[in-house]
Design a protein around this motif. Structure first.
Motif, PDB file in Angstrom:
ATOM      1  N   SER A   1       0.739  -1.178   0.519  1.00 47.20           N
ATOM      2  CA  SER A   1       0.173   0.210   0.079  1.00 47.20           C
ATOM      3  C   SER A   1       1.016   1.187   0.193  1.00 47.20           C
ATOM      4  CB  SER A   1      -1.088   0.005   1.371  1.00 47.20           C
ATOM      5  OG  SER A   1      -0.370   0.241   2.297  1.00 47.20           O
ATOM      6  N   THR A   2       0.212   2.333  -0.295  1.00 44.22           N
ATOM      7  CA  THR A   2       0.780   3.746   0.418  1.00 44.22           C
ATOM      8  C   THR A   2       2.601   3.236   1.081  1.00 44.22           C
ATOM      9  OG1 THR A   2      -0.764   4.530   1.688  1.00 44.22           O
ATOM     10  CG2 THR A   2      -0.711   4.961  -0.749  1.00 44.22           C
TER      11      THR A   2
ATOM     12  N   VAL B   1       5.731   2.591   0.104  1.00 39.62           N
ATOM     13  CA  VAL B   1       6.544   3.112  -1.398  1.00 39.62           C
ATOM     14  C   VAL B   1       7.663   3.137  -0.821  1.00 39.62           C
ATOM     15  CG1 VAL B   1       6.664   5.592  -3.041  1.00 39.62           C
ATOM     16  CG2 VAL B   1       4.156   4.056  -2.593  1.00 39.62           C
TER      17      VAL B   1
ATOM     18  N   LEU C   1       8.058  -1.006  -4.728  1.00 42.40           N
ATOM     19  CA  LEU C   1       6.876   0.586  -5.335  1.00 42.40           C
ATOM     20  C   LEU C   1       7.617   1.643  -5.460  1.00 42.40           C
ATOM     21  CD1 LEU C   1       3.952   0.366  -5.495  1.00 42.40           C
ATOM     22  CD2 LEU C   1       3.604   0.828  -3.438  1.00 42.40           C
TER      23      LEU C   1
ATOM     24  N   LEU D   1       2.831   5.240  -6.339  1.00 43.58           N
ATOM     25  CA  LEU D   1       0.944   4.550  -6.154  1.00 43.58           C
ATOM     26  C   LEU D   1       0.408   5.873  -5.790  1.00 43.58           C
ATOM     27  CD1 LEU D   1      -0.564   2.248  -6.167  1.00 43.58           C
ATOM     28  CD2 LEU D   1      -0.475   2.377  -3.425  1.00 43.58           C
TER      29      LEU D   1
ATOM     30  N   ALA E   1       0.353   2.130 -10.475  1.00 40.01           N
ATOM     31  CA  ALA E   1       1.278   1.647  -9.736  1.00 40.01           C
ATOM     32  C   ALA E   1       2.769   1.689 -10.335  1.00 40.01           C
ATOM     33  CB  ALA E   1       1.277   0.656  -9.114  1.00 40.01           C
TER      34      ALA E   1
ATOM     35  N   ALA F   1      -5.122  -5.658  -8.150  1.00 37.75           N
ATOM     36  CA  ALA F   1      -4.781  -3.981  -7.086  1.00 37.75           C
ATOM     37  C   ALA F   1      -6.526  -4.395  -6.308  1.00 37.75           C
ATOM     38  CB  ALA F   1      -4.899  -2.532  -7.724  1.00 37.75           C
TER      39      ALA F   1
ATOM     40  N   LEU G   1      -2.077  -2.832  -3.179  1.00 41.52           N
ATOM     41  CA  LEU G   1      -1.442  -3.891  -4.160  1.00 41.52           C
ATOM     42  C   LEU G   1      -1.957  -4.985  -4.192  1.00 41.52           C
ATOM     43  CD1 LEU G   1       1.083  -2.183  -5.535  1.00 41.52           C
ATOM     44  CD2 LEU G   1      -1.814  -1.825  -6.772  1.00 41.52           C
TER      45      LEU G   1
END
Length: 607
Positions: free
Chosen positions: A225-226, A229, A242, A245, A250, A276, A348
């Motif tokens: 998830s965020t 990142v 990642l 996002l 993504a 997702a 994700l």
């Protein structure tokens, strides 16, 4: 000639290029710049004399422009949720990737399709799994057909396309069916321009071919998830980073410190399968992906610039470009993907197919050609033995609408209008087709529903009712349409008020153990036989589960009848696996739900 496009061939942009999104002014400017760039590029090709050089530049330059076009379209597609299924659900049912491969290969059989032609016989390879782009079978695979053996023992070799000049019987891909690209056609010759009677021709008996599948040694799943990142997640030799996002896309970078297994050979399998979910927890469909990083695009642009400096194509140039490409690829130890989704991303799921260890399965196929018509006049049940088990992951979601309520049905209605044809303006009352609709069947009779058209008052709100002849409009409840003829209106309507009937089945669900089947139901191996007098198909549905408690996927169904258009005797449902329990769904009532509406009418052009 070297295919300089090969690194770009895996863009996976088919879906992306079909998108049509609205553009902001700045995007319109980018679009105009791209069109200008494309026109200049095409013009520059005209000045290249050497055809090999021109083709190589056209291929690479065209691919780079295609990529730019796709990026622009993906970036501008409206963000609207569209839901799909978990594309790795099927893998979760099997203990290893290899078990999935074995199921894929051993569950393949060939159907002879019904034909209304005397000189064509279509053969349909039936796979145990259905795959829709962009989530094809997740492992590299190939299937090559070699020949068909006929009832007179003659062997007809496969040819990639039908030949007009070949006077004999031919086996080639079916040109008429784009939805089943694996279908084949046995074509019998014309004699003096007259079609010969198919029944007198030798019939296809078996189909030979080879199948090869490469299974990864392992499949790893990372839930992101965020907060993830910029914080790489590592498991063994695999590292997933990642990079970004955003609302609907993504960017991910994958590193595998182990090299590809030698069995993979020249294949470059895509190791990333990204999914997702939005805030509802449902999987979003993908709208496209870009699999080339900025560094890769810059490298190909540099190669294109080098090619554009040349006057002629030469072996030395080909070698130079090839060596540069190999050296660049050798330095690339990461795999990049920018994946776009239809909807707002909440979480994700990044699935990594680890091909540093791999198993290659090759099998020679010699498959009998089977015939199962949807309607059969045979009195006996034909066997369809199936050595594999495949589950229906969509069944539970589909069956939840057995308990659909009036409010749920009403809330699912969408209204659209068309006023292009003034004599046949239409309003369509649509709703998603559900399991409930399936059991409603064709019995959609209803009494007349009131409909009144109104003018607009000075404020543009609903005014006076308009007196109309009966032929001025028609409400079709079965189709959910209201059609009206503006040429018969004394004045322009602004609103329409009324109700349209919707149809809602009351469905009773029951569990049945296969050890105690009621009269009218019987099980023959993987085939459920349903007596149509006891359980008529217009009001009954049956779903099978095996000992694991999962729904089994139905292979096909055959309705046995007393005559071609006569009484149904019994239906046979064939499953991938051995049923141990059944669920029955019976429509006990058919209810009419009045959907009241007030629609502000679109004005025809020029009115």
């Amino acid at each position: 000639m070297m295919d300089v496009r090969s690194p770009l061939a895996g863009f996976g942009l088919c879906a992306a290029l079909l998108l049509a999104g609205g553009c902001s002014p700045s995007d319109e400017k980018k679009q105009a710049t791209l069109e200008e760039k494309t026109a200049q590029f095409e013009q520059s090709l005209d000045s290249i004399q050497d055809p090999k050089l021109r083709d190589a530049i056209a291929d690479l330059g065209g691919s780079l422009l295609l990529l730019e076009r796709a990026q622009l379209k993906l970036a501008n597609k409206p963000i609207e949720p569209e839901y799909g299924e978990d594309s790795l659900a099927l893998l979760k049912h099997y203990p290893t990737p290899q078990a999935l491969v074995d199921t894929y290969i051993n569950g393949l059989f060939v159907l002879r399709k019904t034909s209304h032609s005397d000189y064509l016989t279509d053969l349909q390879p039936v796979f145990p799994f259905n795959f829709n782009l962009p989530d094809q079978f997740p492992f590299p695979h190939s299937l090559e057909w070699q020949s068909v053996t006929l009832s007179n023992h003659k062997v007809i070799p496969f040819q990639p396309e039908w030949s007009e000049t070949d006077p004999g019987i031919q086996l080639s891909p079916s040109s008429s069916n784009l939805t089943n690209p694996d279908d084949l056609t046995v074509t019998y010759p014309f004699i003096d321009g007259i079609e010969t009677e198919n029944k007198s021709q030798p019939q296809p008996v078996s189909l030979k071919g080879t199948v090869e599948v490469i299974a990864p040694g392992n499949v790893l799943t990372f839930d992101l998830s965020t907060k993830d990142v910029g914080h790489p997640r590592t498991e063994g030799a695999i590292s997933v980073n990642l990079l970004r996002l955003e609302k609907n896309y993504a960017e991910i970078e994958l590193t595998n410190s182990q090299p590809l297994a030698p069995q993979v050979g020249d294949e470059s399998p895509n190791p990333l399968l990204v999914q997702a979910r939005n805030s509802t927890g449902q999987f979003l469909t993908r709208s496209g992906s870009i699999n080339e990083s900025a560094a890769q695009v810059a490298f190909y642009q540099k190669q294109l610039a080098e090619m554009q400096k040349q006057k002629v194509w030469s072996d030395a140039l080909e070698k130079q470009l090839s060596d540069e490409q190999k050296a660049f690829e050798h330095q690339q130890n990461t795999h990049y993907a920018k994946v776009y989704f239809n909807g707002l991303i909440d979480t994700l799921q990044v699935n990594v197919l680890d091909f540093s260890k791999a198993t290659v399965t090759r099998k020679d196929l010699d498959l009998p050609v089977l015939r199962f018509d949807k309607n059969s006049l045979e009195k006996t049940v034909q066997a369809l033995p199936m050595p594999v088990t495949v589950y229906d992951d969509g069944a539970a979601d589909w069956l939840k609408d057995a308990t659909l309520t009036e409010d749920q049905l009403k809330n699912s209605v969408t209204i659209s209008q068309s006023v292009e044809d003034a004599s046949a303006a239409t309003i369509v009352f649509d709703h998603p087709f559900t399991f409930n609709d399936d059991l409603v069947g064709a019995e959609r009779n209803s009494t007349e529903s009131p409909v009144t058209f109104f003018t607009a008052d000075e404020k543009g709100e609903r005014g006076e009712p308009i007196e109309l002849p009966t032929e001025a409009f028609e409400l079709n409840p079965a189709r959910g349409t209201l059609t009206y003829d503006l040429t018969l209106f004394p004045e322009n309507p602004a609103y329409v008020v009324g109700s349209i009937p919707l149809f809602l089945a009351t469905i009773e669900k029951n569990q049945i153990d296969v050890g105690t089947l009621p009269k009218g139901l019987s099980l023959k191996d993987n085939a459920l036989v349903v007596d149509q007098k006891a359980f008529p198909s217009d009001s009954w549905r049956f779903y099978a589960k095996d000992a694991s408690g999962h729904y089994l996927k139905e292979i096909l169904a055959v309705s046995h009848r007393a005559a071609e258009y006569g009484t149904a005797l019994f239906d046979v449902h064939y499953f991938y696996g051995q049923p141990s329990a059944l669920e029955s769904y019976q429509r006990t009532e058919l209810n009419t739900v009045q959907y009241g509406f007030e629609v502000k009418l679109d004005k025809p052009e020029g009115k």
